[in-house]
Design a protein around this motif. Structure first.
Motif, PDB file in Angstrom:
ATOM      1  N   GLN A 101       0.830  -1.213   0.000  1.00 46.02           N
ATOM      2  CA  GLN A 101       0.000   0.000   0.000  1.00 46.02           C
ATOM      3  C   GLN A 101       0.868   1.268   0.000  1.00 46.02           C
ATOM      4  OE1 GLN A 101      -2.673  -1.200   3.431  1.00 46.02           O
ATOM      5  NE2 GLN A 101      -4.239  -1.007   1.853  1.00 46.02           N
ATOM      6  N   ARG A 177     -10.441   2.662   8.119  1.00 43.87           N
ATOM      7  CA  ARG A 177      -9.754   2.287   6.879  1.00 43.87           C
ATOM      8  C   ARG A 177     -10.768   1.993   5.788  1.00 43.87           C
ATOM      9  NH1 ARG A 177      -6.842  -2.295   6.368  1.00 43.87           N
ATOM     10  NH2 ARG A 177      -7.576  -3.258   8.291  1.00 43.87           N
ATOM     11  N   ASP A 182     -10.013   1.433   2.010  1.00 42.21           N
ATOM     12  CA  ASP A 182      -9.213   0.201   2.015  1.00 42.21           C
ATOM     13  C   ASP A 182     -10.065  -1.058   1.958  1.00 42.21           C
ATOM     14  OD1 ASP A 182      -6.240   0.450   4.151  1.00 42.21           O
ATOM     15  OD2 ASP A 182      -6.667   1.179   2.133  1.00 42.21           O
ATOM     16  N   THR A 184     -10.955  -4.163   3.899  1.00 44.61           N
ATOM     17  CA  THR A 184     -10.852  -4.482   5.315  1.00 44.61           C
ATOM     18  C   THR A 184     -11.545  -5.796   5.627  1.00 44.61           C
ATOM     19  OG1 THR A 184     -12.845  -3.207   5.765  1.00 44.61           O
ATOM     20  CG2 THR A 184     -10.755  -2.080   6.081  1.00 44.61           C
TER      21      THR A 184
ATOM     22  N   ASP B  25      -7.730  -8.167   3.096  1.00 45.16           N
ATOM     23  CA  ASP B  25      -7.208  -7.111   3.963  1.00 45.16           C
ATOM     24  C   ASP B  25      -5.744  -7.455   4.304  1.00 45.16           C
ATOM     25  OD1 ASP B  25      -8.253  -5.963   7.304  1.00 45.16           O
ATOM     26  OD2 ASP B  25      -6.517  -5.467   6.052  1.00 45.16           O
ATOM     27  N   ARG B  54      -1.416   2.957   8.701  1.00 45.09           N
ATOM     28  CA  ARG B  54      -2.212   3.027   7.483  1.00 45.09           C
ATOM     29  C   ARG B  54      -3.276   4.125   7.562  1.00 45.09           C
ATOM     30  NH1 ARG B  54      -2.379   3.207   2.287  1.00 45.09           N
ATOM     31  NH2 ARG B  54      -4.334   2.464   1.382  1.00 45.09           N
ATOM     32  N   LEU B  58      -3.744   7.525   5.228  1.00 41.03           N
ATOM     33  CA  LEU B  58      -4.969   7.886   4.495  1.00 41.03           C
ATOM     34  C   LEU B  58      -5.502   9.247   4.935  1.00 41.03           C
ATOM     35  CD1 LEU B  58      -6.697   4.379   4.644  1.00 41.03           C
ATOM     36  CD2 LEU B  58      -5.861   5.492   2.567  1.00 41.03           C
TER      37      LEU B  58
END
Lengths: 186, 186
Positions: A101, A177, A182, A184, B25, B54, B58
């Motif tokens: 990521q 997230r 994202d 998840t 994930d 993370r 973001l």
């Protein structure tokens, strides 16, 4: 630079709100200021974002301190750790960005640094010579293991909260997230 | 670069655990790998630290996107916001580091950038010419206000969690901050 009268506005004066942050939680001070300015709808979110930023800064310092004897940054450790987990130790450069990521430019510079340290080498596929793989070396595998042991001992197994709170926080961070885009675990 | 057989280890093969992180994930995958390797005591802490990192990444992207029209980074915004909150708009450079919880070198470069943009000027105290103050200008005050409005609207008033969860997380992050050495609100 022009001269000015002695005036350090961050010290509290009689009758003024205590803005001398030195002795107070700076995030609590900011929260109060947000509410005083009529931004009540945003105050909690501001405190959350600021707290996240601060904790991440402190955690990163702790991690980088633990990794220093191994001459690794957290970014380099994470890439090595990923490669070491795979059965062959090789992953295409173009896949590393999405797996970790991070931006492809970041991958290139991290791999280049690890290559100079002798922990990774770059290889081309024989079947498609356009594809470049990052491949972990013996020294890379070794340092991935000892660095993991150090991180586990110094950072991960004593995160600073009881296990139940650790899990609550991880779960809430997972929701965040997901909200921010994202993949998840539901 | 030496040629090698086609071998991309990050694709799952029949009989192998699914390491193809692309559809899962990545933090859940890492958690499983930690447990599989016998690092159960560290798995939860690892997942927390990785999640923090993370989410912070973001959030920072979201904040910097919101601030882009104002030609500000989050660091420059925070310094301007602090100065704008003070009654005179002036704070000694040496105090800014501890107030903002950043390194003095960082303060110097952020102030220099803001000075080039015309949002801050550096002044010396007449009573002690060794003391340098960062002083916000009219344009600095203006951009601090419009940027705050944008952040409040786009980021802080919709953090992505219900208010109760926001407050739980801020409280837990506060505990972590205290554990890692910050001044916090008990």
């Amino acid at each position: 630079m022009t001269p000015t009268q002695d005036d350090d506005a961050s010290r509290a004066r009689p009758g003024e709100p205590a803005t001398d942050v030195g002795r107070r939680d700076p995030i609590a001070v900011a929260y109060e200021l947000w509410r005083e300015h009529g931004w009540e709808d945003a105050a909690d979110g501001m405190a959350l974002v600021t707290s996240l930023s601060r904790v991440n800064q402190l955690m990163t310092e702790r991690i980088e301190r633990t990794l220093r004897p191994y001459e690794l940054s957290f970014a380099r450790y994470e890439l090595l750790r990923l490669l070491a987990f795979t059965s062959t130790g090789r992953v295409a450069m173009t896949r590393l960005g999405s797996l970790l990521q991070v931006h492809p430019t970041s991958v290139t510079s991290v791999v280049a640094r690890l290559e100079r340290q002798g922990h990774v080498e770059r290889l081309r596929r024989t079947t498609d010579r356009r594809v470049v793989l990052a491949s972990i070396t013996g020294s890379g595998r070794h340092v991935a293991e000892v660095a993991t042991r150090a991180l586990n001992e110094d950072v991960f197994s004593r995160p600073g909260l009881p296990l139940e709170d650790v899990r609550t926080m991880t779960r809430l961070l997972g929701s965040l997230r997901g909200h921010l885009g994202d993949m998840t675990t539901p």
